[in-house]
Design a protein around this motif. Structure first.
Motif, PDB file in Angstrom:
ATOM      1  N   ASN A   1       0.847  -1.196   0.000  1.00 52.41           N
ATOM      2  CA  ASN A   1       0.000   0.000   0.000  1.00 52.41           C
ATOM      3  C   ASN A   1       0.875   1.236   0.000  1.00 52.41           C
ATOM      4  O   ASN A   1       1.892   1.293   0.691  1.00 52.41           O
ATOM      5  N   LYS A   2       0.449   2.214  -0.780  1.00 48.04           N
ATOM      6  CA  LYS A   2       1.175   3.471  -0.852  1.00 48.04           C
ATOM      7  C   LYS A   2       0.211   4.614  -0.589  1.00 48.04           C
ATOM      8  O   LYS A   2      -0.889   4.639  -1.143  1.00 48.04           O
ATOM      9  N   LEU A   3       0.611   5.545   0.259  1.00 50.87           N
ATOM     10  CA  LEU A   3      -0.181   6.737   0.526  1.00 50.87           C
ATOM     11  C   LEU A   3       0.641   7.964   0.171  1.00 50.87           C
ATOM     12  O   LEU A   3       1.819   8.060   0.522  1.00 50.87           O
ATOM     13  N   SER A   4       0.012   8.899  -0.534  1.00 48.20           N
ATOM     14  CA  SER A   4       0.701  10.146  -0.835  1.00 48.20           C
ATOM     15  C   SER A   4       0.593  11.085   0.359  1.00 48.20           C
ATOM     16  O   SER A   4      -0.302  10.963   1.195  1.00 48.20           O
ATOM     17  N   VAL A   5       1.531  12.011   0.435  1.00 47.18           N
ATOM     18  CA  VAL A   5       1.505  12.994   1.523  1.00 47.18           C
ATOM     19  C   VAL A   5       0.242  13.834   1.435  1.00 47.18           C
ATOM     20  O   VAL A   5      -0.336  14.227   2.453  1.00 47.18           O
TER      21      VAL A   5
ATOM     22  N   LYS B   1       5.652   3.833   1.675  1.00 41.47           N
ATOM     23  CA  LYS B   1       5.229   2.569   1.099  1.00 41.47           C
ATOM     24  C   LYS B   1       5.253   1.501   2.173  1.00 41.47           C
ATOM     25  O   LYS B   1       6.242   1.359   2.893  1.00 41.47           O
ATOM     26  N   LEU B   2       4.152   0.752   2.282  1.00 38.44           N
ATOM     27  CA  LEU B   2       4.037  -0.307   3.280  1.00 38.44           C
ATOM     28  C   LEU B   2       3.944  -1.656   2.573  1.00 38.44           C
ATOM     29  O   LEU B   2       3.018  -1.906   1.810  1.00 38.44           O
ATOM     30  N   TYR B   3       4.922  -2.521   2.840  1.00 36.92           N
ATOM     31  CA  TYR B   3       4.923  -3.885   2.325  1.00 36.92           C
ATOM     32  C   TYR B   3       4.415  -4.812   3.432  1.00 36.92           C
ATOM     33  O   TYR B   3       5.013  -4.911   4.499  1.00 36.92           O
ATOM     34  N   LYS B   4       3.314  -5.532   3.148  1.00 37.19           N
ATOM     35  CA  LYS B   4       2.743  -6.471   4.123  1.00 37.19           C
ATOM     36  C   LYS B   4       3.026  -7.927   3.749  1.00 37.19           C
ATOM     37  O   LYS B   4       2.879  -8.822   4.584  1.00 37.19           O
ATOM     38  N   GLY B   5       3.376  -8.173   2.531  1.00 35.23           N
ATOM     39  CA  GLY B   5       3.671  -9.503   2.021  1.00 35.23           C
ATOM     40  C   GLY B   5       4.318  -9.356   0.665  1.00 35.23           C
ATOM     41  O   GLY B   5       4.426  -8.251   0.126  1.00 35.23           O
TER      42      GLY B   5
ATOM     43  N   SER C   1       6.326  -6.755   8.213  1.00 32.79           N
ATOM     44  CA  SER C   1       6.139  -5.689   7.232  1.00 32.79           C
ATOM     45  C   SER C   1       7.395  -4.848   7.111  1.00 32.79           C
ATOM     46  O   SER C   1       8.301  -4.909   7.956  1.00 32.79           O
ATOM     47  N   VAL C   2       7.406  -4.040   6.053  1.00 38.10           N
ATOM     48  CA  VAL C   2       8.432  -3.009   5.865  1.00 38.10           C
ATOM     49  C   VAL C   2       7.709  -1.701   5.577  1.00 38.10           C
ATOM     50  O   VAL C   2       6.911  -1.620   4.634  1.00 38.10           O
ATOM     51  N   LEU C   3       7.949  -0.704   6.407  1.00 37.03           N
ATOM     52  CA  LEU C   3       7.434   0.644   6.167  1.00 37.03           C
ATOM     53  C   LEU C   3       8.606   1.486   5.692  1.00 37.03           C
ATOM     54  O   LEU C   3       9.488   1.834   6.479  1.00 37.03           O
ATOM     55  N   ASP C   4       8.626   1.771   4.395  1.00 34.09           N
ATOM     56  CA  ASP C   4       9.762   2.452   3.765  1.00 34.09           C
ATOM     57  C   ASP C   4       9.385   3.910   3.507  1.00 34.09           C
ATOM     58  O   ASP C   4       8.516   4.194   2.682  1.00 34.09           O
ATOM     59  N   ILE C   5      10.046   4.824   4.203  1.00 35.91           N
ATOM     60  CA  ILE C   5       9.727   6.256   4.128  1.00 35.91           C
ATOM     61  C   ILE C   5      10.957   7.014   3.646  1.00 35.91           C
ATOM     62  O   ILE C   5      12.074   6.785   4.131  1.00 35.91           O
TER      63      ILE C   5
END
Length: 792
Positions: free
Chosen positions: A129-133, A209-213, A225-229
């Motif tokens: 999942n990706k969220l914009s600012v 960007k949040l990687y859950k799988g 998970s990986v939360l890459d900021i």
């Protein structure tokens, strides 16, 4: 000459003819950036109309695609930016940089078309999942402070441990199983004020960007998970400032060119000041935080860029000057981007990360310090071999320094003796390779392999136990007890106490049913060598990280996922539905009555168990129009099991599966944003979660003058369901003003209908009636707030 020989010669001649007259391929490469600031855009899409091929820019805005010689229509797009459509005559290798403008601005001399995502159906990436600012800033939040971590709680599969709690849980995993990265540096504690705010300043954030799988092989060290900021680089063209003034905190960010068009700087800070109001009421208690974000970038030449980024944050909490608590993160990262040629991109990073926890107890007369530091070197390569095949590979090595606790007397009058719990050291090298391969027009696969190693290093005395068992089972009392210590063994610096290695395969596949729908599947295996020692569902600053070693094994995860993805009405609506199953070996569990604080032999209260979780996630988005937003729902189960090691042992919960502390059967979130006109916009979030599992007393007995509760099996009960509705309104007085001072007012109400959600349930005896009663502890009721944001 016989007929067979003739046919062979004919085939050879045809092959040479095909090779001789085959179309030569050329490469189009470059960077995509924001026209106003020259800020590179992560994940911008380059779409080739004739071949229906799409690629995305990497973490530094770079793209590369190889195509047969010819004329192509290229569409460059990015969310909230206008799309560029251009014709390219590809008769040689072309290096070209593109600049996109915000959708609200007009461009000249180019064609503008609708900005629609095109790569999500075909790409094998899933559980991401990706969220914009821009989306994050439209969300109503507690106390008017925009919060990155709170925003990801609106996504499927992501829950919190309760109101005002730190950390987050992904697909039934623990908070310590999330890898949180800020410009590639590890953040060990992601919260301010014990969970009320996150450490991420939204003004400084560029991409999330949040990687859950389906986690790519370049990531490792965590299971869930990986939360890459990534932070912004700063404006290379003009100096700008922006910030906000809120009820309990304010922020300010400045950015501008070091050398116009080539180098930039960014510096931003936040500070809370609610404690000052407490001082006005003669209240000696206080709690506040401050942090600082920095980044420098410089383009040495067309093929080389340097970046230096950092973060520093501290929380301070004291009670009447007798209890003082300071904790926070410090990270630094020096990066070098190098372009070898139009197909090979590299990034080398030197990273330092430090989490510090300090405590001073004046009424006892001592100070306590603990923390974890790591030093990381990464060297990553991205090779754009062809338009259908891309290869990533690299190495990284991390050195850890753990300080479980240092005790010092405050002064000479203190009766406390100084003490140092055993410091621990570890080294974690790894190498990886991963590929994305378009097999046919409808099938695209990704596959990779990570090889990780872990060495628990010396300069420590290791405790030895009878029968090599730090935890033993008492057959008479049917309880676990600390093992018998038989001595110690000293390992000098450079000696290995224990070592581990693991192969971590990853794979994903996307089968495109048509241009608007696809089915995807993924598998990943992960290894985690660090453990957060905590017996609470929500991490606290006092929790201690410890490495795998002689008695504590690394955690191993296997996860599979299957999903269906669809776009409706020309991408106006999107649907993502995924089901997942994951199992974990060697999940840390604790014996009943475990003493975790200042325990130099933590292995004496730890048992190795296992965990599993499975569920269904649904995300439905509305992407265009005045009303946008999404609905996410998750139905899932998260369980743990710690069976006995022998037939005589009972294990935990009689060896059966029991709910983990982060199990949430139902998780619903509805997020909406409505643009009423160019001055007013509105936002709302409704959240509903099943209550977290807890263990309530099921009886009591009297021992002397004490009433002692007794407990049944773990996590048999739940706190009441958690739900609340938040709303916001944003007013922009002069929306058409593009230069000079620009301001907006954000009015928000957190928990609109004043739901008193239970942070915990405590049991006590009523002093008047003598009856037992349950008392709900709630942190937040309804909270209105107002924030003024500005930029110039």
């Amino acid at each position: 000459m016989n007929i067979i020989t003739q046919r062979c010669l004919t085939a050879i001649l045809l092959l040479f003819a095909a090779v001789g007259f085959s179309q030569e391929k050329y490469t189009l490469s470059g960077t995509i950036s924001d026209m106003s600031s020259s800020e590179t855009l992560i994940g911008a899409t380059v779409y080739i109309v004739e071949t229906q091929t799409a690629i995305s820019t990497n973490e530094y805005g770079f793209f590369s695609i190889s195509l047969p010689e010819g004329t192509y229509t290229i569409e460059i797009s990015y969310v909230s930016f206008s799309t560029i459509t251009e014709t390219v005559n590809l008769n040689q290798n072309i290096r070209k940089n593109y600049e996109l403008s915000s959708s609200s601005q007009e461009l000249s001399e180019i064609v503008i078309s609708d900005n629609q995502p095109r790569a999500n159906i075909k790409k094998p990436e899933m559980s991401v999942n990706k969220l914009s600012v821009q989306e994050i800033k439209k969300m109503p939040v507690v106390m008017g402070e925009v919060d990155v971590l709170k925003s990801i709680l609106t996504l499927p599969g992501v829950t919190n441990a309760g109101e005002g709690s730190s950390g987050f849980n992904v697909r039934g995993g623990a908070a310590d199983q999330n890898l949180i990265l800020l410009d590639e540096a590890t953040i060990f504690n992601s919260s301010h004020l014990f969970g009320f705010f996150s450490v991420f300043n939204s003004d400084a954030i560029k991409d999330l960007k949040l990687y859950k799988g389906g986690i790519p092989a370049r990531y490792g060290g965590r299971l869930s998970s990986v939360l890459d900021i990534y932070q912004k680089e700063g404006n290379k063209n003009e100096f700008h400032m922006n910030g906000g003034i809120g009820a309990i905190s304010s922020r300010l960010l400045a950015e501008g060119p070091l050398v116009k068009g080539k180098g930039s700087f960014l510096i931003g800070g936040r500070v809370s000041y609610a404690h000052l109001f407490l001082k006005l009421t003669d209240n000696d208690n206080s709690a506040y935080f401050y942090d600082l974000n920095t980044k420098l970038s410089y383009q040495l030449n067309e093929n080389n860029n340097l970046y230096l980024s950092g973060y520093f944050g501290r929380d301070l909490f004291d009670i009447s000057n007798s209890f003082n608590n300071v904790y926070g993160n410090t990270v630094l990262n020096l990066r070098w981007n190098h372009l070898f040629n139009e197909k090979l991109f590299s990034n080398a990073s030197l990273i330092y990360s430090d989490y510090y926890y300090g405590l001073e107890l004046g009424f006892v007369g001592f100070t306590w310090e603990s923390g974890i530091k790591n030093y990381n070197f990464k060297y990553d390569f991205k090779n754009y071999i062809s338009d259908k095949f891309k290869l990533n590979y690299g190495v990284n090595a991390v050195y850890y320094d753990f300080n479980p606790g240092t005790i010092k007397p405050i002064d000479e009058t203190s009766t406390v003796n100084p003490d140092q719990l055993d410091r621990k050291y570890a080294f974690e090298p790894a190498a990886y390779i991963e590929a994305e391969h378009e097999l046919t027009d409808n099938i695209t696969v990704s596959y990779g392999l990570r090889y990780s190693m872990f060495y628990r290093m010396g300069q420590q005395e290791v405790t030895l136990y009878a029968n090599d068992q730090p935890v033993v089972f008492n057959d008479e009392l049917k309880i676990y007890e600390k093992g018998e210590i038989t001595g110690t063994e000293y390992y000098s610096s450079g000696k290995t106490i224990a070592d581990f290695s693991n192969l971590e395969p990853r794979a994903g596949v996307s089968f495109k049913l048509d241009d608007n729908q696809s089915i995807k599947a993924s598998y990943n295996r992960m290894a985690q060598y660090l453990h957060l020692i905590s017996n609470t569902a929500s991490p606290t600053p006092l929790d201690i990280w410890t490495p795998s070693g002689k008695y504590i094994k690394p955690q191993l995860l296997d996860q599979v996922a299957l999903g269906y993805f669809r776009n409706f009405k020309n991408n106006e609506y999107t649907l993502e539905a995924e089901t997942f199953y994951k199992k974990v070996k060697n999940r840390v569990d604790y014996i009943d009555g475990a003493d975790l604080i200042a325990n130099n032999n933590i292995e004496q209260v730890i048992l190795n168990g296992k965990a599993r979780s499975y569920g269904l996630e649904v995300l439905f988005r509305k992407n265009t129009g005045k009303l946008t937003g999404w609905v996410s729902y998750t139905l899932s189960r998260s369980e743990q099991q710690t069976p006995g090691r022998t037939p005589n042992e009972t294990g935990i919960n009689n060896g059966g599966w029991y709910l983990s502390g982060y199990d949430k059967l139902h998780n619903l979130s509805v997020t909406g944003s409505y643009e009423y006109n160019n001055k007013w916009s509105f936002g709302a979030i409704f959240a509903l979660q099943s209550g977290k599992p807890v263990t309530y007393p099921n009886g009591q007995y009297v021992y002397g003058d004490l009433v002692i509760p007794s407990y049944g099996l773990r996590n048999e009960n739940r706190v009441p369901a958690y739900h609340h509705l938040d709303v916001s309104a944003t007013y922009t007085p002069k929306p058409d003003k593009k230069k000079g001072w620009q301001g907006e007012w954000v009015f928000s109400i957190y928990n609109l209908y004043n739901r008193m959600n239970a942070a915990s349930i405590n049991f006590r005896q009523n002093e008047d009636t003598g009856a037992n009663e349950a008392v709900r502890l709630s942190i937040f009721g309804i909270i209105p707030s107002v924030t003024y944001n500005f930029k110039f």
